[in-house]
Design a protein around this motif. Sequence first.
Motif, PDB file in Angstrom:
ATOM      1  N   GLU A 154      -8.381   2.847  15.075  1.00 45.30           N
ATOM      2  CA  GLU A 154      -7.651   1.691  14.552  1.00 45.30           C
ATOM      3  C   GLU A 154      -8.433   0.432  14.866  1.00 45.30           C
ATOM      4  OE1 GLU A 154      -3.428   1.153  15.713  1.00 45.30           O
ATOM      5  OE2 GLU A 154      -4.036  -0.899  16.214  1.00 45.30           O
ATOM      6  N   ALA A 155      -8.696  -0.379  13.852  1.00 41.58           N
ATOM      7  CA  ALA A 155      -9.393  -1.638  14.111  1.00 41.58           C
ATOM      8  C   ALA A 155      -8.653  -2.841  13.546  1.00 41.58           C
ATOM      9  CB  ALA A 155     -10.812  -1.602  13.549  1.00 41.58           C
ATOM     10  N   CYS A 156      -7.645  -2.604  12.681  1.00 45.34           N
ATOM     11  CA  CYS A 156      -6.906  -3.761  12.162  1.00 45.34           C
ATOM     12  C   CYS A 156      -5.413  -3.492  12.064  1.00 45.34           C
ATOM     13  CB  CYS A 156      -7.461  -4.175  10.799  1.00 45.34           C
ATOM     14  SG  CYS A 156      -7.017  -3.064   9.448  1.00 45.34           S
ATOM     15  N   ALA A 157      -5.042  -2.223  11.871  1.00 45.23           N
ATOM     16  CA  ALA A 157      -3.640  -1.814  11.745  1.00 45.23           C
ATOM     17  C   ALA A 157      -2.959  -2.419  10.512  1.00 45.23           C
ATOM     18  CB  ALA A 157      -2.854  -2.144  13.019  1.00 45.23           C
ATOM     19  N   GLU A 158      -3.756  -2.896   9.568  1.00 47.85           N
ATOM     20  CA  GLU A 158      -3.162  -3.528   8.385  1.00 47.85           C
ATOM     21  C   GLU A 158      -3.764  -3.045   7.078  1.00 47.85           C
ATOM     22  OE1 GLU A 158      -3.466  -7.765   8.926  1.00 47.85           O
ATOM     23  OE2 GLU A 158      -1.585  -7.780  10.029  1.00 47.85           O
ATOM     24  N   GLY A 159      -4.482  -1.927   7.136  1.00 51.78           N
ATOM     25  CA  GLY A 159      -5.037  -1.408   5.892  1.00 51.78           C
ATOM     26  C   GLY A 159      -6.215  -2.196   5.359  1.00 51.78           C
ATOM     27  N   GLU A 160      -6.955  -2.864   6.244  1.00 48.78           N
ATOM     28  CA  GLU A 160      -8.037  -3.739   5.784  1.00 48.78           C
ATOM     29  C   GLU A 160      -9.434  -3.310   6.203  1.00 48.78           C
ATOM     30  OE1 GLU A 160      -8.223  -6.194   3.750  1.00 48.78           O
ATOM     31  OE2 GLU A 160      -6.092  -6.157   3.301  1.00 48.78           O
ATOM     32  N   CYS A 161      -9.576  -2.240   6.980  1.00 46.66           N
ATOM     33  CA  CYS A 161     -10.914  -1.961   7.506  1.00 46.66           C
ATOM     34  C   CYS A 161     -11.395  -0.532   7.296  1.00 46.66           C
ATOM     35  CB  CYS A 161     -10.992  -2.311   8.982  1.00 46.66           C
ATOM     36  SG  CYS A 161     -10.156  -1.132  10.046  1.00 46.66           S
ATOM     37  N   GLY A 162     -10.491   0.385   7.020  1.00 48.08           N
ATOM     38  CA  GLY A 162     -10.889   1.766   6.749  1.00 48.08           C
ATOM     39  C   GLY A 162     -11.223   2.600   7.972  1.00 48.08           C
ATOM     40  N   SER A 163     -11.149   2.029   9.172  1.00 46.87           N
ATOM     41  CA  SER A 163     -11.488   2.796  10.380  1.00 46.87           C
ATOM     42  C   SER A 163     -10.570   3.997  10.572  1.00 46.87           C
ATOM     43  CB  SER A 163     -11.368   1.918  11.629  1.00 46.87           C
ATOM     44  OG  SER A 163     -12.187   0.804  11.517  1.00 46.87           O
ATOM     45  N   CYS A 164      -9.360   3.887  10.025  1.00 45.31           N
ATOM     46  CA  CYS A 164      -8.340   4.911  10.270  1.00 45.31           C
ATOM     47  C   CYS A 164      -8.260   5.900   9.113  1.00 45.31           C
ATOM     48  CB  CYS A 164      -6.997   4.226  10.446  1.00 45.31           C
ATOM     49  SG  CYS A 164      -6.534   3.339   8.941  1.00 45.31           S
ATOM     50  N   THR A 165      -9.296   5.938   8.265  1.00 48.09           N
ATOM     51  CA  THR A 165      -9.231   6.772   7.066  1.00 48.09           C
ATOM     52  C   THR A 165      -9.104   8.259   7.409  1.00 48.09           C
ATOM     53  OG1 THR A 165     -10.689   5.190   5.967  1.00 48.09           O
ATOM     54  CG2 THR A 165     -10.393   7.329   4.885  1.00 48.09           C
ATOM     55  N   SER A 198      -4.541   5.587   7.398  1.00 47.38           N
ATOM     56  CA  SER A 198      -3.425   6.216   8.115  1.00 47.38           C
ATOM     57  C   SER A 198      -2.647   5.220   8.969  1.00 47.38           C
ATOM     58  CB  SER A 198      -3.936   7.363   8.991  1.00 47.38           C
ATOM     59  OG  SER A 198      -4.812   6.876   9.994  1.00 47.38           O
ATOM     60  N   CYS A 199      -3.155   4.001   9.126  1.00 53.14           N
ATOM     61  CA  CYS A 199      -2.442   3.012   9.940  1.00 53.14           C
ATOM     62  C   CYS A 199      -1.259   2.405   9.212  1.00 53.14           C
ATOM     63  CB  CYS A 199      -3.390   1.899  10.391  1.00 53.14           C
ATOM     64  SG  CYS A 199      -3.947   0.815   9.052  1.00 53.14           S
ATOM     65  N   ILE A 200      -1.201   2.556   7.885  1.00 54.59           N
ATOM     66  CA  ILE A 200      -0.089   1.944   7.150  1.00 54.59           C
ATOM     67  C   ILE A 200       0.708   2.996   6.380  1.00 54.59           C
ATOM     68  CG2 ILE A 200      -0.961  -0.423   6.949  1.00 54.59           C
ATOM     69  CD1 ILE A 200      -2.100   0.384   4.197  1.00 54.59           C
TER      70      ILE A 200
HETATM   71  S1  FES Z   1      -6.964   0.388  11.083  1.00 52.52           S
HETATM   72 FE1  FES Z   1      -7.892  -0.900   9.640  1.00 52.52          FE
HETATM   73  S2  FES Z   1      -7.303   0.056   7.784  1.00 52.52           S
HETATM   74 FE2  FES Z   1      -6.226   1.145   9.253  1.00 52.52          FE
END
Ligand code: FES
Lengths: 761, 171
Positions: free
Chosen positions: B38-49, B59-61
């Motif tokens: 998780e790097a943003c928790a808002e669906g903006e970075c793709g780290s949680c793909t 997957s964070c949203i």
């Molecule tokens: S943590 Fe950044 S898109 Fe999910």
Amino acid sequence: MTAIPETVGRSSGRLDGEAKITGRFEYGVDAARPGMLWARLARSTQPHARIVSIDTSAALAVPGVYAVLTGADTEGFVGSRYVRDEPILATGTVRYAGEPIAAVAADTEEAAEEACRAIVVEYESLPVVESVDDALAEDAPIIHPEWESYWVSPIINRPGGNVVSHATLRRGDVDAVFATADRVFEDTYEVPLVHQASLEGRVAIAEVDDDGKVHVWSSHQYPWGLRQDISDILHIPLDDVRVTVTGVGGGFGGKLYAGVEPYCIVLALATGRPVKLRLTREEELTATSPRMGATVHLRTAVASDGTFLAREGRLDYDSGAYAESSPGVVSVGLMTLPGPYRWQALAVDARAIYTNKAGCGSYRGPGAPQAVFAGESQVDRIAREMGIDPLQLRLHNAVRDGDQGPTGQVLEGVSLVETLHAAADKIGWDSAGAGEGRGRGLSCTWWTTTGLPSSADLRLGEDGSLVLVTGATEIGTGAVMAGVAQICAGELGVDPGDLTIESADTETTPYDFGAQGSRTMVAAGNAAIAAASDLKDQMFDLAAAKLGCSPDDLELADGEVRDRDDPDAVLTLADVARLAGTGNGLVGSGTYEQPGTPFDTDSVVGAMIGAFNIPSFATHACEVSVDLATGEVSLDRYVIAQDVGKVVNPRYCEGQLTGGAVQGIGQAMFEEIVYRDGHVQNPNFTDYKLPTMADLPPIEAVMVEVPSASGPYGAKGVGEQGVIGPPPAIANAVRDATGRAIRRLPITAERVWAALRGEES
Amino acid sequence: MTAFSLLVNGVEHTMEAPAGAFLLDVLRDSLGLAGTKEACAEGECGSCTVLVDGEPVDSCILFAGQVEGRKITTVEGLGGDGLHPVQEAFNALGAVQCGFCTPGFVVAAAALLDRVGSPTPDQVREELAGNLCRCTGYDNIVAAVVSAGAASEASVASAASVASGVRGGGS
Ligand code: FES
Ligand code: FES
């Protein structure tokens, strides 16, 4: 210099690569301790206010909450390494929106968050200082009225009021030289705050044992610095603090100082349980040590043939509400505002100034992008207004071997001209003049390889295993897990993959000055060479006695010690380790410390940095097209030619150039922490826009090799310099395309559009 | 708390989680699959793909309850028992620095290769622009995805040519 081993110059894999691609690598966010509680911080909603009262009773009543601490509980715990001005929890006054007011520990993060929301704070608003100009106004509110009572690091020059520190450089008689000039150019430039934005934010765990010893696990770049900070801030004896660095998901200077750790420790002390704190992206972008903004006033005197004569500049850096690392960072402005050129006289003033924003810190190439945006933009203006090709003007004024740097250091291994030619060739500079709406730009930079000690132990186990124990921290660059591994393995005649590296723990690894100042591969690499040499001496003595030869007859290759003249006289590493008879193999040790570079100490006042060690040089060149109707800038090509001294791992070395350049492109074109009335308007990745792969052309990196005298095999520091050059290179290309100078970052479509309509940017 | 069952990396898991739990938190905290970041928790970075029925999602949203009964693949399960070619290419071509973005990138890249086979560099830049990396400057990532695509295309081509008995034939 020793012979260059075969492992050096190859794109080997990194020792932590497999763990990272499989998701097994453990970062700070993944670490946990048994019985661990979670912390959250309640933060100020006001940019500048007196705290009238804080009511924590509702927070304490939230189920699962173990402790709620406020400034009253942490009296005397004050941070900022050079000017002790930042209480860990606000006492009496808050000075920026987002400043921590209370720290909560609970059995879940959600409960801790709920408790934070339940804290009631009554404020009495104070006037907000929004900019350095506001802060310097005669009737400006003083953000730290009690500034005279703060402890200050001795070297810092403190005029007082809202000025945190003031560093000066004076060389030659500036007024006299300006009087002889044919042309004088004068401009003002402005750079906003930007953020490191490592994808892993700040995160740590603290645990206190029964004897009061504190153990901190942190995603950090400099464990010994953190240990010292913790000891200074919380008044805990240094030896009672142990710092273990976890996996680090990016740092870029944002993880060099104490950040989240003191909160974990005070909560661990209050609850008797391990406590973890990780920050959200919003907290990162509003309340964690970004790069300072700056206003730069610059005058340059030039002779009719384009020879630079004198430069006079004033850098007013926006330190935010607290000093943090700003007193050190401003002195970099003295070194970088003149640029890598010859001057007869220089006068530079660099100040850090308090405002009601987040306290600012260090970010890759700290202090330099602000100065170099001004300096290199103005070089371009000089070239164009004097009808001289910008490349030729730079070549004409470039420093060469034996010249003096801005503070009088004698420059060696100077490579600016080589990088200028390399970049110009790559972009095809001779065919410049790209046509309507298209343009090309150049910029030149120079940078340091920070010295200070690094030590290493090299253990040869009885099974022949090799473990390098280094205090150096791998923050992702590959400096340790590729570069140092290749250097160390090469010295021992083994493959990097035969080596294990243990790193960055204040109790179990030897000292290192941290992943900062582009120093890791040079300093830790040299320490590894020294440790390998010590280990080899011990091995050869033992092996010579066993084989009945002289140690001088022996060589170490392919995992064996052998007599060069006798093919049968061979011992494996395990054989040699057992000969020691210690039951535990052998340990070689080594330390490296780069001697300080001499400079004219009378030329600077209040500067924490007075010379650039093992200096390196770079030239950036780019090509843009600008939509003249909308102002939209498309970056079509980007070239970075940087002197790296000697390439140890081409792939990761190039990765530092491209990665640095892209962060610099972000600062040039996209990034800005936008403040309005003291509040950050864009605390998320939707509105704080990092460059994506779709925004960028391939970065064309050229690694120039002009060796240094003291880096491993001639290597120089590589990590930071790439971030400095892009803003002026791109601004200069936009000017070439449009005829308009952009003097404020970032270079957005709106700003270019306004400039095209003749409005000041 | 609600009872869920999730099919992750081919294994069925039954667990209790709050009704509003995000898939990312369930994966990391309840299932111990901490590779997804998780790097943003808002669906903006793709780290949680992660992949849901082969499609990349943040997957964070995404509520865990929304994906019951669907096939979820995380970085831990991407290559089955070994490594997915894209993981190997990331490691071999210097696409990994701090590595925090890597799990999200390799998962998203694997889905892209599944869909288009052998993408061009421009296609990769277009399709994976939702994943942020702060370290590499992206070039080695683009190169790794292109190379993994080209390699699998080549192996598909050679398998096809063997099957059809035509030397040098393509698919
Ligand atoms: S943590 Fe950044 S898109 Fe999910
Ligand atoms: S490798 Fe660090 S964010 Fe991509």
